[in-house]
Write an enzyme that holds these catalytic residues in place. Structure first.
Site, PDB file in Angstrom:
ATOM      1  N   GLY A  54     -15.124   7.928   3.150  1.00 41.29           N
ATOM      2  CA  GLY A  54     -16.003   7.237   2.392  1.00 41.29           C
ATOM      3  C   GLY A  54     -16.909   6.727   3.027  1.00 41.29           C
ATOM      4  O   GLY A  54     -18.385   8.268   2.848  1.00 41.29           O
ATOM      5  N   TYR A  55     -18.013   5.939   2.651  1.00 39.11           N
ATOM      6  CA  TYR A  55     -20.079   6.234   3.596  1.00 39.11           C
ATOM      7  C   TYR A  55     -19.612   5.933   4.799  1.00 39.11           C
ATOM      8  O   TYR A  55     -21.362   5.777   5.104  1.00 39.11           O
ATOM      9  CB  TYR A  55     -19.540   4.397   2.401  1.00 39.11           C
ATOM     10  N   ASP A  56     -18.704   5.885   5.140  1.00 43.05           N
ATOM     11  CA  ASP A  56     -19.058   6.465   6.616  1.00 43.05           C
ATOM     12  C   ASP A  56     -20.763   7.081   7.115  1.00 43.05           C
ATOM     13  O   ASP A  56     -20.798   6.386   8.429  1.00 43.05           O
ATOM     14  CB  ASP A  56     -18.220   7.138   8.172  1.00 43.05           C
ATOM     15  N   ASN A 113      -0.575   3.650   1.258  1.00 46.47           N
ATOM     16  CA  ASN A 113      -1.848   4.069   2.458  1.00 46.47           C
ATOM     17  C   ASN A 113      -1.215   4.251   3.782  1.00 46.47           C
ATOM     18  O   ASN A 113      -1.238   3.379   4.559  1.00 46.47           O
ATOM     19  CB  ASN A 113      -2.917   4.329   2.802  1.00 46.47           C
ATOM     20  N   ASP A 167      -7.822  -5.236   0.253  1.00 49.37           N
ATOM     21  CA  ASP A 167      -9.431  -4.455  -0.791  1.00 49.37           C
ATOM     22  C   ASP A 167     -10.464  -4.624   0.054  1.00 49.37           C
ATOM     23  O   ASP A 167     -10.871  -5.727   0.910  1.00 49.37           O
ATOM     24  CB  ASP A 167      -9.202  -4.855  -2.051  1.00 49.37           C
ATOM     25  N   LYS A 202     -15.434   2.650  16.400  1.00 53.46           N
ATOM     26  CA  LYS A 202     -15.096   2.331  14.991  1.00 53.46           C
ATOM     27  C   LYS A 202     -13.646   1.006  14.856  1.00 53.46           C
ATOM     28  O   LYS A 202     -14.224  -0.208  14.454  1.00 53.46           O
ATOM     29  CB  LYS A 202     -14.707   3.124  14.296  1.00 53.46           C
ATOM     30  N   THR A 235       0.981  -1.388   0.121  1.00 57.52           N
ATOM     31  CA  THR A 235       0.079   0.205   0.038  1.00 57.52           C
ATOM     32  C   THR A 235       1.075   1.473  -0.110  1.00 57.52           C
ATOM     33  O   THR A 235       1.798   1.021   0.268  1.00 57.52           O
ATOM     34  CB  THR A 235      -0.908   0.356   1.136  1.00 57.52           C
ATOM     35  N   HIS A 289     -14.791  -3.846   9.652  1.00 60.96           N
ATOM     36  CA  HIS A 289     -14.706  -4.893   8.983  1.00 60.96           C
ATOM     37  C   HIS A 289     -13.006  -5.127   8.596  1.00 60.96           C
ATOM     38  O   HIS A 289     -12.361  -5.991   8.743  1.00 60.96           O
ATOM     39  CB  HIS A 289     -15.172  -4.346   7.571  1.00 60.96           C
TER      40      HIS A 289
HETATM   41  P1  IMP Z   1      -9.560  -0.012   0.181  1.00 58.95           P
HETATM   42  O1  IMP Z   1      -9.353  -0.697  -0.079  1.00 58.95           O
HETATM   43  O2  IMP Z   1      -9.699  -0.107   2.529  1.00 58.95           O
HETATM   44  O3  IMP Z   1      -8.974   1.284  -0.116  1.00 58.95           O
HETATM   45  O4  IMP Z   1     -11.191   1.198   0.007  1.00 58.95           O
HETATM   46  C1  IMP Z   1     -11.834   1.447  -1.296  1.00 58.95           C
HETATM   47  C2  IMP Z   1     -13.024   1.911  -0.751  1.00 58.95           C
HETATM   48  O5  IMP Z   1     -14.542   1.280   0.103  1.00 58.95           O
HETATM   49  C3  IMP Z   1     -12.867   3.043  -0.275  1.00 58.95           C
HETATM   50  O6  IMP Z   1     -12.630   4.394  -0.842  1.00 58.95           O
HETATM   51  C4  IMP Z   1     -14.406   3.899   0.329  1.00 58.95           C
HETATM   52  O7  IMP Z   1     -15.461   3.974  -0.748  1.00 58.95           O
HETATM   53  C5  IMP Z   1     -14.814   2.678   0.395  1.00 58.95           C
HETATM   54  N1  IMP Z   1     -14.627   1.713   2.342  1.00 58.95           N
HETATM   55  C6  IMP Z   1     -13.732   0.623   2.385  1.00 58.95           C
HETATM   56  N2  IMP Z   1     -13.897   0.805   3.721  1.00 58.95           N
HETATM   57  C7  IMP Z   1     -14.652   1.853   4.553  1.00 58.95           C
HETATM   58  C8  IMP Z   1     -14.755   2.334   5.447  1.00 58.95           C
HETATM   59  O8  IMP Z   1     -14.095   1.611   6.806  1.00 58.95           O
HETATM   60  N3  IMP Z   1     -15.859   3.070   4.942  1.00 58.95           N
HETATM   61  C9  IMP Z   1     -15.894   4.369   4.697  1.00 58.95           C
HETATM   62  N4  IMP Z   1     -15.863   3.669   3.505  1.00 58.95           N
HETATM   63  C10 IMP Z   1     -14.790   2.525   3.548  1.00 58.95           C
END
Ligand code: IMP
Length: 196
Positions: A150-152, A9, A68, A172, A7, A177
């Site tokens: 994100g969708y939080d 990040n 992911d 949280k 990553t 997840h």
């Molecule tokens: P990533 O694979 O962790 O980078 O997540 C991909 C996408 O899923 C993010 O850009 C968010 O749109 C959504 N997402 C993943 N985890 C979360 C979370 O904990 N809260 C809100 N959105 C999430």
């Protein structure tokens, strides 16, 4: 002992380094000098996590994991899923369009069950291992809260009456997840002293 996390990040890296402790040093892609993006071309979280981990394993041949994750909404047959980050399209510098699209698609729909899912792929000693974390909940009618990302602001976990964005990071992280998948990864790594 060193373990690569595929990553860029640094927030995710810090979070996982804290959980794993100091016996194993977690290296980011920047730390190993890999500056390119790895395209997430898979159709599932498993495929994308594998693609990222395997790209790095093939080059460096060292223990590596990748994750992911995304949101799966039941009434939308699991969408946005792997397209969570680009549901309304690419190139936005705000997350609002993605949330708006989701709320629009669910307008008038009573069935609002959803889940966040994370898949981690660890490749070590030529073996591929997967760890999954899920948090079930539902999609609120309106956005609430300013924390998280994100969708939080529209996700209410089961057993709660507030969104992820109304929780602090500690609250949280106890149920998320990602935390669940990471804790399975850590258990696996810690349970075998001969892994590295
Ligand atoms: P990533 O694979 O962790 O980078 O997540 C991909 C996408 O899923 C993010 O850009 C968010 O749109 C959504 N997402 C993943 N985890 C979360 C979370 O904990 N809260 C809100 N959105 C999430």
């Amino acid at each position: 002992m060193e373990l690569i996390f595929a990553t860029h990040n640094l927030e995710k890296l810090k979070e996982i380094q804290n959980l794993i402790g100091s016996n194993i040093k977690i290296l980011s892609l920047n730390d190993i000098g890999y500056s390119r993006e790895i395209n997430e071309t898979g159709q599932t979280f498993e495929e994308n996590a594998f693609i990222k981990a395997n790209t790095i394993y093939q080059i460096y041949n060292k223990p590596v994991f990748a994750d992911d994750s995304g949101l799966e909404v039941k009434a939308l047959n699991g969408r946005p899923g792997v397209f969570s980050a680009r549901f309304a399209g690419e190139g936005y510098n705000s997350f609002d369009p993605h949330i708006k699209k989701l709320l629009d698609e669910l307008k008038g729909i009573k069935q609002r069950e959803a889940r966040f899912r994370t898949v981690i792929c660890l490749i070590i000693n030529d073996k591929v291992n997967f760890f999954e974390g899920i948090i079930n909940g539902h999609i609120a009618e309106y956005q609430s809260g300013v924390n998280g990302f994100g969708y939080d602001p529209i996700f209410i976990p089961n057993g709660y009456s507030k969104t992820f964005a109304e929780m602090n990071i500690y609250e949280k992280n106890k149920i998320s997840h990602r935390a669940k998948a990471v804790s399975k990864l850590i258990k696996f790594i810690m349970s075998d002293p001969h892994l590295f």
